[in-house]
Scaffold this motif. Structure first.
Motif, mmCIF file in Angstrom:
data_model
loop_
_atom_site.group_PDB
_atom_site.id
_atom_site.type_symbol
_atom_site.label_atom_id
_atom_site.label_comp_id
_atom_site.label_asym_id
_atom_site.label_seq_id
_atom_site.Cartn_x
_atom_site.Cartn_y
_atom_site.Cartn_z
ATOM 1 N N LEU A 11 0.857 -1.197 0.000
ATOM 2 C CA LEU A 11 0.000 0.000 0.000
ATOM 3 C C LEU A 11 0.890 1.244 0.000
ATOM 4 C CD1 LEU A 11 -2.753 1.458 0.408
ATOM 5 C CD2 LEU A 11 -2.394 1.180 2.872
ATOM 6 N N ALA A 12 0.689 2.077 -1.025
ATOM 7 C CA ALA A 12 1.500 3.298 -1.102
ATOM 8 C C ALA A 12 0.763 4.488 -0.492
ATOM 9 C CB ALA A 12 1.865 3.604 -2.543
ATOM 10 N N CYS A 13 -0.528 4.611 -0.825
ATOM 11 C CA CYS A 13 -1.310 5.741 -0.322
ATOM 12 C C CYS A 13 -2.770 5.523 -0.694
ATOM 13 C CB CYS A 13 -0.811 7.059 -0.922
ATOM 14 S SG CYS A 13 -0.925 7.106 -2.721
ATOM 15 N N MET A 14 -3.632 6.422 -0.275
ATOM 16 C CA MET A 14 -5.034 6.386 -0.694
ATOM 17 C C MET A 14 -5.164 7.303 -1.920
ATOM 18 S SD MET A 14 -5.996 4.342 1.566
ATOM 19 C CE MET A 14 -7.768 4.233 1.307
ATOM 20 N N VAL A 15 -6.156 7.015 -2.742
ATOM 21 C CA VAL A 15 -6.270 7.793 -3.990
ATOM 22 C C VAL A 15 -6.346 9.300 -3.731
ATOM 23 C CG1 VAL A 15 -7.249 6.039 -5.542
ATOM 24 C CG2 VAL A 15 -8.760 7.332 -4.047
ATOM 25 N N ASP A 16 -7.021 9.672 -2.652
ATOM 26 C CA ASP A 16 -7.185 11.110 -2.401
ATOM 27 C C ASP A 16 -5.953 11.772 -1.791
ATOM 28 O OD1 ASP A 16 -9.673 10.978 -3.438
ATOM 29 O OD2 ASP A 16 -10.689 10.720 -1.508
ATOM 30 N N ASP A 17 -4.967 10.954 -1.506
ATOM 31 C CA ASP A 17 -3.739 11.556 -0.956
ATOM 32 C C ASP A 17 -2.995 12.361 -2.022
ATOM 33 O OD1 ASP A 17 -4.243 10.426 1.468
ATOM 34 O OD2 ASP A 17 -2.891 8.721 1.203
ATOM 35 N N ILE A 18 -3.297 12.072 -3.284
ATOM 36 C CA ILE A 18 -2.600 12.795 -4.364
ATOM 37 C C ILE A 18 -3.629 13.622 -5.127
ATOM 38 C CG2 ILE A 18 -0.898 12.585 -6.205
ATOM 39 C CD1 ILE A 18 -0.637 9.659 -5.647
ATOM 40 N N GLU A 19 -3.307 14.849 -5.350
ATOM 41 C CA GLU A 19 -4.186 15.677 -6.189
ATOM 42 C C GLU A 19 -4.032 15.258 -7.638
ATOM 43 O OE1 GLU A 19 -3.844 19.833 -5.895
ATOM 44 O OE2 GLU A 19 -3.961 19.842 -3.711
ATOM 45 N N GLU A 20 -5.006 15.637 -8.447
ATOM 46 C CA GLU A 20 -4.887 15.366 -9.885
ATOM 47 C C GLU A 20 -3.640 16.051 -10.435
ATOM 48 O OE1 GLU A 20 -8.162 16.457 -12.304
ATOM 49 O OE2 GLU A 20 -9.404 14.826 -11.540
ATOM 50 N N GLU A 21 -2.993 15.399 -11.367
ATOM 51 C CA GLU A 21 -1.750 15.905 -11.974
ATOM 52 C C GLU A 21 -0.760 16.335 -10.888
ATOM 53 O OE1 GLU A 21 -1.875 19.251 -14.715
ATOM 54 O OE2 GLU A 21 -0.678 18.108 -16.123
ATOM 55 N N ASP A 22 -0.446 15.391 -10.027
ATOM 56 C CA ASP A 22 0.519 15.697 -8.964
ATOM 57 C C ASP A 22 1.262 14.427 -8.581
ATOM 58 O OD1 ASP A 22 1.924 17.297 -7.275
ATOM 59 O OD2 ASP A 22 0.289 17.729 -5.907
ATOM 60 N N VAL A 23 2.190 14.604 -7.692
ATOM 61 C CA VAL A 23 3.075 13.508 -7.308
ATOM 62 C C VAL A 23 3.326 13.600 -5.812
ATOM 63 C CG1 VAL A 23 5.039 14.965 -8.004
ATOM 64 C CG2 VAL A 23 5.406 12.531 -7.699
ATOM 65 N N ILE A 24 3.437 12.442 -5.159
ATOM 66 C CA ILE A 24 3.833 12.457 -3.752
ATOM 67 C C ILE A 24 4.976 11.464 -3.538
ATOM 68 C CG2 ILE A 24 1.573 13.160 -2.827
ATOM 69 C CD1 ILE A 24 1.267 10.202 -1.889
ATOM 70 N N ARG A 25 5.617 11.640 -2.416
ATOM 71 C CA ARG A 25 6.726 10.754 -2.051
ATOM 72 C C ARG A 25 6.177 9.617 -1.195
ATOM 73 N NH1 ARG A 25 11.714 13.000 1.644
ATOM 74 N NH2 ARG A 25 12.381 10.982 2.512
ATOM 75 N N PHE A 26 6.701 8.415 -1.401
ATOM 76 C CA PHE A 26 6.320 7.268 -0.575
ATOM 77 C C PHE A 26 7.597 6.529 -0.185
ATOM 78 C CE2 PHE A 26 5.310 2.591 -0.844
ATOM 79 C CZ PHE A 26 4.853 2.501 0.479
ATOM 80 N N ASP A 27 7.858 6.460 1.105
ATOM 81 C CA ASP A 27 9.049 5.756 1.594
ATOM 82 C C ASP A 27 8.652 4.377 2.079
ATOM 83 O OD1 ASP A 27 10.550 7.989 1.055
ATOM 84 O OD2 ASP A 27 10.403 8.790 3.084
ATOM 85 N N HIS A 28 9.425 3.391 1.738
ATOM 86 C CA HIS A 28 9.147 2.020 2.166
ATOM 87 C C HIS A 28 10.478 1.368 2.507
ATOM 88 C CE1 HIS A 28 6.860 -1.706 2.419
ATOM 89 N NE2 HIS A 28 7.848 -2.296 1.753
ATOM 90 N N GLY A 29 10.633 1.004 3.779
ATOM 91 C CA GLY A 29 11.934 0.487 4.197
ATOM 92 C C GLY A 29 12.985 1.551 3.938
ATOM 93 N N ASP A 30 14.040 1.142 3.285
ATOM 94 C CA ASP A 30 15.076 2.140 2.995
ATOM 95 C C ASP A 30 14.964 2.655 1.562
ATOM 96 O OD1 ASP A 30 15.768 -0.147 1.740
ATOM 97 O OD2 ASP A 30 17.798 -0.311 2.579
ATOM 98 N N ARG A 31 13.803 2.421 0.972
ATOM 99 C CA ARG A 31 13.642 2.893 -0.409
ATOM 100 C C ARG A 31 12.632 4.027 -0.478
ATOM 101 N NH1 ARG A 31 12.619 -2.559 -3.723
ATOM 102 N NH2 ARG A 31 12.725 -1.165 -5.507
ATOM 103 N N THR A 32 12.749 4.804 -1.522
ATOM 104 C CA THR A 32 11.797 5.909 -1.675
ATOM 105 C C THR A 32 11.257 5.904 -3.108
ATOM 106 O OG1 THR A 32 11.466 8.282 -1.393
ATOM 107 C CG2 THR A 32 13.639 7.615 -2.163
ATOM 108 N N PHE A 33 9.952 6.143 -3.219
ATOM 109 C CA PHE A 33 9.268 6.085 -4.514
ATOM 110 C C PHE A 33 8.538 7.406 -4.763
ATOM 111 C CE2 PHE A 33 9.445 1.895 -2.605
ATOM 112 C CZ PHE A 33 9.925 1.093 -3.630
#
Ligand code: FES
Lengths: 109, 363
Positions: A11-33
């Motif tokens: 699970l990276a995020c919920m759909v509403d966590d990102i606005e349309e035409e936007d990007v967010i950061r998601f960290d998992h363990g020692d990796r970042t997406f």
């Protein structure tokens, strides 16, 4: 949390966590997406760091399918990870994404 | 590296002692301070448009055409002088901000428009496009970090004569032609190797050859017409029109802190009149530009409003900036450790942990 060789959906995020035409950061363990939501409500995922220098793409600007890095304005296609010219030359890794019950899942190894 | 007064001099080369220090001390490719700005507000400021840059470019090209035509028309009489002064500023100074903004790819929304204006402006100001694209990327990664930033104009101690010569681009043009000849023969210097990736090298060589060919063409035109008029239009305005770019450019960082990871301490924001801001494409908002290089030039005044509470007070005019810069540079001739400490909103910066990095004992 460690990431194994077997692909897993996380699970990276919920759909509403990102606005349309936007990007967010998601960290998992020692990796970042970087998780993207297009104007057409599609979701994509790539490595979080620019391949030029150590900079989070989530601080950049998504224009259509082009993510522009905040540091030197290098550009990538968020669907394919393709680098679109100087100063970036190395493509980004991309990850499969699916949306289930409003949850954005990415497949990582 | 130790001067007559026993001081360790700074080593501004990209392959020297301070380059190693900067890397060892974490100053290279480091995290920099950013003023907080809500993502929504920032996204609005980042919005790309073609309109403002197309309008400004049409005005710029029209003004070049009118003043160039006037210069040619009145050639041979004193009346041509004001036309060439204006033409020179538009050619040799306004091109500075044009190559710069277009190198960031932010001036226009449309990529190819950025690229066309970038290449034209690079030729006007005699900056090789590939070299400068990469050197400017480094300047943004490591702004005024000694040994890392290839674009530090005012070294310590400053080369005042060189700065004065560059009011007419004399030193820089001499240097640029040396580089063109080097590149045309298929070579880069060791410093350029540190920031231009190998895959771009052949582009550098071919563009250098093209530039030289264009200058040979202009020289041939002068010989054919037995007049320097062709060079007055192409080539020489890089020199005789450079003075305003040099005056603007020195305000960006000269005399401020080195090796500080905060653009508020090493860059100046200077308020300017609308004509200057047109010629300089708002690069007077230099703290803002460095902190958020993705914001297009036309949105910098709004960005300034958004973050000014967290920045040092801007300089009210070009004159005010020079009231600080000139004495500082003169003082740095004698005391290279001297620099201007900017006052941040909530506290006074007395010094920086890293400002004196160069004072570490030489190996
Ligand atoms: S760090 Fe991303 S383009 Fe340079």
């Amino acid at each position: 949390m460690s990431i194994t060789d077997t692909p897993v959906w996380i699970l990276a995020c919920m759909v509403d966590d990102i606005e349309e035409e936007d990007v967010i950061r998601f960290d998992h363990g020692d990796r970042t997406f970087a998780i993207y939501r297009s104007i057409k409500d599609e979701y994509f995922a790539t490595d979080g760091m620019c391949t030029h220098e150590h900079v989070h793409l989530a601080d950049g600007l998504l224009m259509g399918y082009i993510i522009e890095c905040p540091k030197h304005n290098g550009r990538f296609d968020c669907r394919t990870g393709q680098a679109k010219g100087a100063p970036v030359s190395v493509n980004l890794r991309t990850y499969p994404v699916k949306v289930e019950d409003g949850r954005v899942m990415i497949q990582v190894r | 590296m130790v001067d007559n007064d026993g001081r360790n001099n700074r080593d501004y080369s990209l392959t020297g002692r301070d380059a190693h220090f900067a890397e060892a001390c974490g100053l290279a490719n480091a995290d920099w301070y950013h003023c907080a700005i809500p993502r929504k507000e920032l996204k609005n400021l980042l919005k790309r448009q073609d309109g403002p840059a197309i309008r400004d470019t049409l005005i710029w090209i029209s003004a070049l055409a009118v003043t160039g035509f006037g210069g040619v028309w009145f050639w041979g009489s004193w009346v041509c002088i004001p036309f060439f002064i204006a033409y020179g500023v538009l050619y040799g100074s306004a091109s500075d901000s044009r190559w710069h903004e277009c190198s960031h790819g932010t001036a226009f929304k449309t990529r190819w428009l950025n690229n066309i204006v970038y290449h034209i402006a690079c030729f006007m100001i005699l900056r090789e496009p590939t070299i400068w694209r990469w050197s400017h990327a480094r300047h943004h990664t490591d702004t005024v970090i000694v040994g890392r930033d290839p674009e530090i104009v005012a070294h310590r101690p400053p080369d005042i004569l060189g700065m004065l010569l560059n009011l007419f681009a004399i030193k820089s043009t001499f240097h640029a032609f040396g580089k063109l000849l080097l590149h045309a023969t298929g070579r880069l210097d060791p410093e350029e190797m540190t920031f231009v990736p190998e895959m771009e090298h052949s582009k550098v060589y071919w563009v250098a050859r093209l530039y030289l060919l264009l200058f040979v063409g202009v020289a041939a035109g002068c010989v054919a017409l037995a007049s320097i008029l062709p060079a007055m239009l192409i080539g020489l305005p890089t020199l005789y029109g450079a003075w305003l770019a040099q005056i603007f450019g020195l305000t960006q960082h000269a005399g401020l802190g080195e090796n500080v990871l905060d653009h508020r301490l090493n860059s100046r924001t200077v308020m300017m009149n609308p004509v200057f801001r047109f010629l300089y494409w708002n690069m007077n908002y230099h703290i803002e530009h460095h902190m958020f290089p993705m914001v297009p030039y036309h949105a910098l005044p709004k960005l300034h409003e958004a973050i000014k509470a967290d920045c040092p007070a801007p300089y009210p005019s070009l004159l005010a900036a020079y009231r600080e810069i000139i004495p500082t540079l003169l003082k740095q001739r004698r005391d290279p450790d001297y620099f201007v400490q900017r006052r941040l909103p909530d506290h006074v910066v007395t010094n920086s942990d890293t400002e004196n990095l160069h004072l570490a004992p030489a190996e």
